[in-house]
Scaffold this motif. Structure first.
Motif, mmCIF file in Angstrom:
data_model
loop_
_atom_site.group_PDB
_atom_site.id
_atom_site.type_symbol
_atom_site.label_atom_id
_atom_site.label_comp_id
_atom_site.label_asym_id
_atom_site.label_seq_id
_atom_site.Cartn_x
_atom_site.Cartn_y
_atom_site.Cartn_z
ATOM 1 N N UNK A 32 28.570 -5.010 13.980
ATOM 2 C CA UNK A 32 27.332 -4.885 13.227
ATOM 3 C C UNK A 32 27.591 -4.286 11.849
ATOM 4 N N UNK A 33 26.584 -4.405 10.984
ATOM 5 C CA UNK A 33 26.640 -3.839 9.646
ATOM 6 C C UNK A 33 25.207 -3.527 9.234
ATOM 7 N N UNK A 34 25.004 -2.577 8.314
ATOM 8 C CA UNK A 34 23.652 -2.250 7.869
ATOM 9 C C UNK A 34 23.658 -1.758 6.432
ATOM 10 N N UNK A 35 22.496 -1.912 5.774
ATOM 11 C CA UNK A 35 22.273 -1.440 4.413
ATOM 12 C C UNK A 35 20.841 -0.914 4.324
ATOM 13 N N UNK A 36 20.581 -0.029 3.365
ATOM 14 C CA UNK A 36 19.234 0.513 3.158
ATOM 15 C C UNK A 36 18.768 0.221 1.741
ATOM 16 N N UNK A 37 17.443 0.161 1.571
ATOM 17 C CA UNK A 37 16.831 -0.054 0.262
ATOM 18 C C UNK A 37 15.557 0.786 0.193
ATOM 19 N N UNK A 38 15.318 1.442 -0.938
ATOM 20 C CA UNK A 38 14.139 2.287 -1.109
ATOM 21 C C UNK A 38 13.024 1.557 -1.831
ATOM 22 N N UNK B 9 0.845 -1.181 0.000
ATOM 23 C CA UNK B 9 0.000 0.000 0.000
ATOM 24 C C UNK B 9 0.887 1.241 0.000
ATOM 25 N N UNK B 10 0.320 2.396 -0.300
ATOM 26 C CA UNK B 10 1.128 3.621 -0.262
ATOM 27 C C UNK B 10 1.754 3.879 1.098
ATOM 28 N N UNK B 11 1.135 3.372 2.159
ATOM 29 C CA UNK B 11 1.693 3.584 3.494
ATOM 30 C C UNK B 11 3.030 2.880 3.657
ATOM 31 N N UNK B 12 3.316 1.902 2.793
ATOM 32 C CA UNK B 12 4.567 1.152 2.891
ATOM 33 C C UNK B 12 5.665 1.735 2.022
ATOM 34 N N UNK B 13 5.380 2.824 1.355
ATOM 35 C CA UNK B 13 6.386 3.515 0.552
ATOM 36 C C UNK B 13 7.430 4.142 1.483
ATOM 37 N N UNK B 14 8.709 4.017 1.151
ATOM 38 C CA UNK B 14 9.741 4.631 1.979
ATOM 39 C C UNK B 14 11.060 3.895 1.916
ATOM 40 N N UNK B 15 11.925 4.195 2.885
ATOM 41 C CA UNK B 15 13.263 3.614 2.965
ATOM 42 C C UNK B 15 13.280 2.551 4.050
ATOM 43 N N UNK B 16 13.755 1.364 3.690
ATOM 44 C CA UNK B 16 13.856 0.239 4.615
ATOM 45 C C UNK B 16 15.334 -0.025 4.910
ATOM 46 N N UNK B 17 15.623 -0.424 6.141
ATOM 47 C CA UNK B 17 16.999 -0.681 6.567
ATOM 48 C C UNK B 17 17.121 -2.110 7.065
ATOM 49 N N UNK B 18 18.232 -2.754 6.677
ATOM 50 C CA UNK B 18 18.557 -4.085 7.185
ATOM 51 C C UNK B 18 19.764 -3.938 8.109
ATOM 52 N N UNK B 19 19.627 -4.387 9.338
ATOM 53 C CA UNK B 19 20.685 -4.302 10.336
ATOM 54 C C UNK B 19 21.095 -5.714 10.731
#
Length: 626
Positions: free
Chosen positions: A313-319, A296-306
């Protein structure tokens, strides 16, 4: 080879215990390789006053009690031993010097177990010591790895093997250590209980690639074919590194999206999918997917994997970009207004791309905009005709959404011109139709009779509401010849309206119109006719009384309806008349003409109480108002 020696603890204990007590000292456990030999060091003591000429001893296997007939390992008196130990056992120590050291050769697995020593000083001076030594027959070297091996930090790994055979000494070498470092042989070490071990050390700095590496140690005995190998896998700890993650994703609303994140670490990392600081999913695993069903449009955004563990630790983001149809429009503004006010209504939505917005009522377009998220509707000086349901519709190439809203216009009552009275035979019915919001009150006034009846008196007035219209019916009996004036008054919080209802002929009775009200009234008249015939026949069988006149008594309905007619003078008391006036809803003095009101809900079957009341009124309490 370096030999490190130390004074055995039990030698110290023996020296300190010279005082005349039965006791023995030997290592609680000792180990040796299969096929080699082992020397079990042993010292014992006894009371000084015994002073035996000769000291003998016996070694038992797995039991200290002779009565249990345990296998004899060694016996100094007879040299008779159990067959398992023939040619394998001999005494290294001197019993006269209280040294009971035992040597076992050509070791095999079945010789592993407990060994007990019994001192024999002659006669009754024999004693089996509870102290014993447990022999462990092994066939692999012991590789000792630190409990924690961390990448980038130097570590020491040791290889330890027993060296308790005086005839054979092991030599150690490392296997599979290429690239890890050069080994160092530390030498032969004596343990606390008097046993000996050979130790070799290996120092190196591990990397994450060394995790799971198989490292070996070999023990060999010169001039023999005996070789023993042991292995250990390195468990190298290192922080996570994310090795697999989605690039930016574009999806259409309602489709399925899968975001994948994988990391390499030891121990396995705690993988967490987050968005705007909120944890969406987490698990201890090497990879973790985030499944978005019907995005849904509410799920639009930037997601991060930690990814994290105890070492880093390490992390990456995906739009994620969601293309979507308009959201269900929202309406902000006036939904209740008073007649004459100005109404402003705002309809808004969100979509990608921007939508076309339209507001309409009853399929008529009132306002529209193109490629905007808001639409303003202005209604100056609203009237009752503006009351009703409206629709706001938003649409783009991905879909259409609509929202309905109601505008309620409140106004003072309006009595419609179709309101009137009509007469037929001896019945007059008055119809008052009122248009109002909110719902008004309705009252019927008979000025010439000084009587007012309102709609709450359901025995006399029937009311029905449909939308903004309220229809009320008043029924009068015995008024066809001289119909009274009837005024209908309606009021709500915005005002009051009154109208004198005009009379029409019998052929134009309002209650006879096609519709729900007319149908109810028609059915009621049919019931009245049947009841009238029934009552007439009943009265023919009753002996005529002076108080009754067949020609003057009008018919009586057997229902919750009732009427006023002639009655005997003995029942014309003030109490009975007052009661009947209250039932009729009359106010002031009774009129000179016969007047009766009927419950207009004629479609309902009268109750037992209604029949009882009607019969009493018909037969005993008919009132003639003159």
């Amino acid at each position: 080879m370096i030999f490190l020696t130390a004074l055995p603890l039990f030698w110290i204990m023996i020296s300190a215990s010279r005082g005349g007590h039965w006791g023995a000292w030997m290592p609680s456990s000792i180990s040796a390789f299969e096929g080699t030999c082992v020397s079990i060091p042993c010292r014992f003591d006894f009371p000084d006053e015994l002073r035996p000429a000769v000291v003998h001893g016996v070694w038992y296997f797995n039991s200290p009690y002779p009565k249990n007939y345990p296998p004899v390992v060694f016996k100094s008196r007879t040299q008779v031993v159990h067959e398992s130990f023939q040619g394998r056992s001999r005494l290294l120590g001197d019993l006269g010097l209280r040294n009971c050291t035992l040597l076992l050769s050509n070791l095999s697995p079945e010789l592993g177990g407990k060994y007990y020593f019994r001192g024999d000083l002659g006669g009754y001076n024999q004693y089996t010591f509870s102290e014993h030594s447990v022999l462990d027959i092994i066939n692999t070297p012991n590789i000792v790895v630190p409990p924690e091996v961390v990448a980038g930090t130097e570590v020491e790994v040791s290889c330890m093997v027993p060296d308790n055979c005086p005839e054979l000494h092991p030599e150690l070498s490392w296997l599979g250590h290429d690239g890890l470092g050069e080994p160092t042989v530390l030498g032969r070490l004596r343990e606390d209980e008097g046993t000996w071990v050979q130790v070799s050390l290996l120092h190196f700095v591990p990397t994450r690639e060394a995790n799971g590496h198989r490292l070996g140690c070999q023990a060999s005995f010169p001039n023999t074919t005996l070789q023993f190998e042991g292995y250990a896998s390195l468990d190298v700890k290192y922080p996570p590194v994310i090795v697999d993650v989605n690039s930016s994703v574009e999806a259409i609303e309602g489709s399925h999206v899968s975001l994948l994140c994988g990391a390499d670490s030891n121990p396995p990392p705690l993988l967490t999918w987050m968005r705007d600081g909120t944890v969406l999913r987490e698990a201890v695993a090497e990879s973790l997917s985030l499944e978005l069903e019907e995005v849904t449009p509410a799920e639009d955004g930037v997601y991060a994997c930690l990814a994290e563990n105890a070492y880093g630790q390490d992390n990456r983001t995906v739009g994620l970009s969601v293309m979507y149809a308009p959201w269900k429009p929202t309406v902000n503004g006036t939904v209740v207004a008073v007649e004459g006010e100005t109404v402003s209504i705002l309809c808004s939505t969100q979509s990608n791309p921007d939508p076309i917005l339209t507001i309409f009522k009853e399929k008529q377009i009132l306002a529209t905009v193109i490629y905007e998220n808001e639409l303003q509707l202005e209604l100056p000086a609203v009237t009752p005709e503006d009351d009703g349901e409206y629709w706001c519709v938003a649409e783009n190439q991905y879909g259409q959404r609509a929202t309905a809203f109601n505008l309620s216009v409140e106004f003072a009552p309006v009595i419609l011109l179709e309101s009137h009275c009509a007469a037929a035979r001896d019945t007059v019915q008055c119809l008052c139709v009122v248009k109002s919001n909110p719902e008004p009150t309705v009252a019927f006034e008979l000025p010439s009779r000084n009587v007012t009846v309102n709609e709450t008196e359901r025995e006399f007035v029937y009311s029905e509401r449909s939308g903004l219209l309220l229809t009320s019916i008043l029924t009068l009996r015995g008024q066809a010849q001289a119909p009274p004036r009837v005024i209908c008054t309606s009021s709500n919080l915005y005002g009051t309206k009154s109208l004198e209802l005009p009379f029409q002929g019998a052929h134009r009775l309002m209650w006879a119109k096609i519709g729900p009200v007319g149908a109810v009234v028609a059915f009621a008249i049919l019931i009245a006719i049947v009841c009238y015939i029934t009552q007439t026949r009943r009265k023919k069988n009753v002996t005529e009384s002076p108080s009754f006149s067949a020609g003057d008594n009008p018919p009586v309905l057997f229902s919750s309806d009732f009427r006023i007619s002639g009655a005997p003078e003995k029942y014309e008391s003030e109490r009975r008349l007052g009661s009947e006036r209250r039932l009729l809803g009359l106010r002031g003095e009774p009129p000179e003409l016969d007047l009766s009101y009927s419950h207009s809900d004629l479609g309902k079957r009268p109750t037992k109480d209604s029949y009882t009341l009607t019969e009493e009124l018909a037969e005993y309490a008919e009132i003639r108002v003159k």
